[in-house]
Design an enzyme around this catalytic site. Structure first.
Site, PDB file in Angstrom:
ATOM      1  N   GLU A 267       1.292  -1.497   0.247  1.00 45.41           N
ATOM      2  CA  GLU A 267       0.347  -0.001   0.499  1.00 45.41           C
ATOM      3  C   GLU A 267       0.493   1.090   0.196  1.00 45.41           C
ATOM      4  OE1 GLU A 267      -2.984  -0.362   3.051  1.00 45.41           O
ATOM      5  OE2 GLU A 267      -2.721   1.850   2.713  1.00 45.41           O
TER       6      GLU A 267
ATOM      7  N   CYS B 172      -3.773   6.510   6.324  1.00 43.85           N
ATOM      8  CA  CYS B 172      -3.580   5.749   4.758  1.00 43.85           C
ATOM      9  C   CYS B 172      -4.756   6.293   4.642  1.00 43.85           C
ATOM     10  CB  CYS B 172      -3.349   4.937   3.955  1.00 43.85           C
ATOM     11  SG  CYS B 172      -4.229   4.071   5.402  1.00 43.85           S
TER      12      CYS B 172
END
Lengths: 498, 498
Positions: free
Chosen positions: A261, A298
Site C-alpha cells: 500500500e 492512509c
C-alpha cells in the site's frame, strides 16, 4: 521486559546493541530501550525457521489456528496496561487512539479466526455415467502460500504492525510469518511479539510460526525479500521504498505476490447542492478528518474538489476559523516530521497555491501545525505534484468551475484507496458519470462521509488501483484480506486422507 | 469468407498482404489464406477502441453480457461446418478432437455466462446505533479491470484462442478484449472472430468490445503490452516468450496482472502396490495420455516416477509394445516439430538416458514419432534439464529405489499444473507426506487418473506455482477464471444509482 533481541524459531536471541534506539517524538528524546540490528546469519536462520514451521502449521486443523489467533488477541488484551504507555511514548498518539487501535487489532484477530474456520471447499460431484466421458469428483480447497514477510507500518503501531492485519491474515491462512518491525516503534514491536510468543506457547504452535526481526538497514530487508523461502510479502509505507522493493523482487527467480500500500490522496468531491446547504458542517467534518491522528492515516482526505458558488466563502471562512484553533502536535517520527515540513514548504511556494489557513503553536521537535492549501483546477493541471500525498496534517482544496471541471481533473488521478462524494439527495444520481469514473480509480466509494475510518468487515475493500496498492484485486482489511495468502488446489478423484 | 484483415472497433480493416501465411502442417504446404501484419497505427487504434468500448460495456446489465456470451456460442455452433475443416487443415488435429474442442468452447461461454449473472454483492448492513461509532452500510461489488489483451495459444485453436477461456472470462467480467491471434492458425482465428462479430452485432454491443489482431512481429506484441490502456494480459505459450513478456511488463508505469501459463511436467507418481497390481493397465493409460493430441496438451504427463520392483519389467514390456505400434503424426507447426526433434535428440544423447521405445513411421514435414525415455533418479538429479518440458509426444520414465527417493526427487520440482498419484486403496494414506508435499507444488492433485482432460466446472483449478503459471492464486479454467479480470470495490453509505 524488553530485551532488544530478535525472536527467531521460538527464542529471543542475539546480543542487545545500540543499533536501533527507541525514541519519544513528543519529547524529542531517546527512550530507555535499544535494539540489536539483525545479523545476516540471523536473517538466514529466520527464513529457515519460518519454512520449517510452515510445514507443520499449514497441516493443523483450522480450529487450532483459529484458537491461536484468539489467544493472541487475549494475550494482547492482558498486557494492555504495559503495552499502551510504551505505544504512546514511541508514537505520540493519544491514549484514546492507541486504546481504539488495540481493540481493533484484537477484533481483527477474532474476525479472521472466525473467517478461517468458515473457509469451505467447493465440491463438484462425480458423474460416472456421463457421456462421452465420465466426470471425476473434484474438490477445490485453499492452501496457504508459504512463509510470509510482513513490513510493519509506522502509522499503525498495532493494527498494521507486528500483530496487525497482515500478520493476522497470513497466520489465519496457515502461513508462518516473519515481521520486520518498524524502527519507529521497536519497543512496542517487542512487547507485541512477546504476546504472540506466549500465545504460540500456550497453543503449542510449532517454533518459528511467528518471528520478529529488528532491522534498520536496507540490506537486511533486501536479504529477506530475495530469500526463496519467502512466498509472499506485505508492505505498508512510502511509495519510494515500496517501488524499490517491487523492483528488487523482480530479480527473484520465482515471482511472489507483493501486497504493498503506497499512499493515496483520497479525493473528496463536493457537489454544488451540498456545499450550498451545508458549508459549515462540511468544514467541521473535513478538519476533523484531516487532523485525526495528526493526518497520519492512509485514508486522510488529501485533495478536496469544491465548486465555485456563493457558499464557497462561507465554507472557507468556517474552515479558517477551525484550523486556526488547532494546536500543533507531534508527528510519529523526526523523519516524518521533516518530510511533512519539506512538502508543505514546496506547496506553499508554488505559484497559484495559497496557504489558506494553519494551526497554532511552535513547530519544535516533531511538532507540526495543521495546514490547508487553496488552489484551483488549472493550477493542479499545470503542477501535477500537487497530486502527491502529503503525509501529515495537511490537505489541498481545489476550486473547480463546475462538476464537469471536476470530472476533467479526475481523469488525471492515479489509483486511490477511496473517493468520497458529498451530495444532496438526487445529486449523486445526477452526477452518476463522475461516480462511475471514480469506480475505475478507487477501491472504496463513499457518500457523505469522510474517508477516514476503515470498517473491519466482510464487505470492506482496502486497496485500489496502482499506486494506492500494487494489487487492486485484494483487500488489506476485512474478510478478503485472508485470500492474499491462499491459493486454490483441486483434488481430483482423491479420497480423504485425514 | 476470409479477408486477412484486422478486426478493430467493429470493422474489418487494412489491406491483405502476404505477411502471415496460413499453413497445413499435415501436408506441409501453404493454404490459400494470407493475412496482413497489423500496423503500428492499427495497434494504436485497437487499444483506443477497446478503451472506449469498455466504458459502455462495463455498465451494461449482467444479463446483457450473459446473452452476448450465449450468442457467441450459438454463432460458433452455427458455423461449425465451415469452421471445422479450416481448423483441421491449420492444426492437423483430428476431426473428433476439433469437434470436442468446439463443443468445449461453446460450453465454456455458456458456463461463464451463467457464472457472471450469479456474481452477487456482499452486503454489510448499517448499524446506526453502534457505539462508539455508527457503522455505515457497506456493499462490496466486483468491477472489471479494463481492456484485456489475450495471446491465443497454438495448441487449443478454439478453446484457448480467439473465443477461448481467456476471452470468455474477460468478456464475462465486463472487460473489452483484444485477441492477438496465433500465427499458426490465422484463418481459424478470423472465422471465430467473425462469429463473435455477428454475435456483437446481434446483441448491439459497443463497437470495439472485441477486436482481433493478426501479428507475427514481436514488436507488435510489445506495443500492445506496453500500452497503458491495457489493464490485464492473458498468455498461454512457451516459457521463453512468457518470461520475456513478464520482463517487458515491468517497464510499465502502472503494473498490470499478467496471467501466463508457461508449461508443466505434470509428474505422475506410481506407488509400489499399484504397479504390482496393474502394470499393463498403467502402460495403456500412459500411452493414451501422452499421445493424445500428439502430446501437445499442457497437462500431458511428462515425467513418470516408478518404483523398482518385480512388476516394473512387465510395465516396460507392455509400454514398448504399445509405443512401437503408434504411427508418427503431424504436430501443430513446423516450429513445434523442430523444437520437439531438438529436445528429443538432446535427451537421447544424455548419459544415463535410454530411448526405451518409439513409434513408427517417417518423420517427414511436421510428422513426428512418439518417444519414451527411461532413466533413474540419480541421473535426473545430476541433469536437471531432464525436468524441462518436451512439447510433443514424449515422456520420461524415472525409476526410483522407493517412495522416499521419489519424495527426494520431488523436492527439486518447480511449480506444476498437476500431479498424479497411482495407488492401491490405502497407499495414498500411507504416503500422505508425498501428497502433502506436492500440494505445495501443483494446482491439481489427481488420484488414479492421468492429468489430461480438464473439466470446466466450479471446483476446477488450472494453474499452479511458478512457472506452471505466473499467478498461482487464479485459475485459467472454471468458475474462478472470471475473477482474474475483476477487482472488488466497496460502496459505503451509497444509494443505488440505477
Amino acid at each position: 521486559m524488553i530485551s532488544g533481541q530478535q525472536y527467531i524459531a521460538g527464542h529471543w536471541c542475539g546480543q542487545t546493541e545500540e543499533g536501533i534506539q527507541s525514541f519519544d517524538p513528543a519529547k524529542s528524546r531517546a527512550l530507555a530501550y535499544s535494539f540489536a540490528e539483525a545479523s545476516a546469519e540471523q536473517l538466514h536462520q529466520v527464513t529457515s525457521a519460518a519454512g520449517m514451521a510452515f510445514e507443520q502449521y499449514r497441516q493443523l486443523p483450522a480450529q487450532q489456528r483459529a484458537d491461536f489467533l484468539q489467544r493472541i488477541a487475549a494475550e494482547l488484551k492482558a498486557c494492555a496496561d504495559e503495552l499502551i504507555p510504551v505505544v504512546m511514548a514511541e508514537t505520540a498518539l493519544s491514549r484514546s487512539r492507541v486504546e481504539a487501535e488495540l481493540q481493533r487489532s484484537c477484533f481483527q484477530l477474532s474476525f479472521l479466526a472466525a473467517e478461517l474456520v468458515k473457509l469451505a471447499p467447493i465440491n463438484d460431484a462425480a458423474l460416472p455415467e456421463r457421456q462421452p466421458v465420465a466426470k471425476a469428483a473434484l474438490q477445490l480447497r485453499q492452501v496457504p502460500l508459504g512463509p510470509v514477510l510482513v513490513f510493519a507500518a509506522s502509522n499503525f503501531p498495532l493494527a498494521f504492525s507486528v500483530a496487525g492485519g497482515d500478520s493476522a491474515a497470513a497466520l489465519a491462512a496457515g502461513c508462518s510469518v516473519i515481521v520486520k518491525a518498524h524502527s519507529a516503534h521497536p519497543a512496542t514491536s517487542e512487547l507485541v511479539a512477546r504476546a504472540i510468543a506466549r500465545a504460540a506457547e500456550f497453543c503449542a504452535m510449532p517454533a518459528g510460526v511467528f518471528n520478529l526481526i529488528q532491522a534498520r538497514n536496507y540490506q537486511s530487508a533486501e536479504q529477506l525479500l530475495l530469500d526463496p523461502k519467502i512466498k509472499a510479502v506485505a508492505f505498508t509505507g512510502s511509495q519510494q521504498v515500496g517501488l524499490h522493493f517491487a523492483r528488487l523482487l523482480q530479480q527473484r527467480a520465482e515471482p511472489v505476490p507483493f501486497y504493498a500500500e503506497l499512499g493515496s490522496l483520497n479525493p473528496v468531491f463536493v457537489l454544488p447542492g451540498y456545499l450550498d446547504q451545508q458549508p459549515e458542517r462540511l468544514a467541521e467534518m473535513l478538519v476533523h478528518s484531516v487532523s485525526q491522528s495528526q493526518g497520519q492515516l492512509c485514508t486522510k482526505p488529501g485533495l478536496v474538489l469544491l465548486p465555485q458558488g456563493p457558499a464557497l466563502q462561507k465554507f472557507l471562512q468556517k474552515l479558517r476559523e477551525l484550523v486556526s484553533a488547532q494546536q500543533a502536535g507531534p508527528l510519529l517520527s523526526a523523519k516524518i516530521a521533516a518530510g511533512y515540513s519539506k512538502t508543505a514548504e514546496q506547496f506553499r511556494q508554488m505559484a497559484g497555491v495559497e496557504l489558506l489557513a494553519e494551526g497554532v503553536g511552535e513547530e519544535l521537535g516533531c511538532d507540526r501545525r495543521l495546514r490547508v492549501f487553496l488552489t484551483d483546477s488549472p493550477v493542479v493541471v499545470s503542477q501535477p505534484s500537487l497530486m502527491e500525498e502529503i503525509f501529515g496534517p495537511a490537505t489541498v482544496l481545489v476550486v473547480c468551475q463546475d462538476v464537469t471541471q471536476m470530472q476533467m481533473l479526475a481523469t488525471l488521478f492515479a489509483g486511490q484507496l477511496t473517493s468520497s462524494f458529498f451530495a444532496e439527495p438526487d445529486e449523486l444520481k445526477q452526477h452518476k458519470a463522475l461516480i462511475r469514473q471514480m469506480e475505475l480509480k478507487a477501491g472504496r466509494l463513499i457518500a457523505n462521509m469522510m474517508p477516514t475510518g476503515v470498517e473491519v468487515s466482510a464487505a470492506m475493500q482496502h486497496g485500489g488501483p496502482f499506486p494506492a496498492a500494487t494489487d487492486s484485486r485484494v483487500s488489506a482489511v476485512g474478510g478478503n484480506s485472508l485470500q492474499r495468502f491462499l491459493r486454490p488446489v483441486c483434488y481430483q478423484n482423491m479420497p480423504d486422507l485425514d
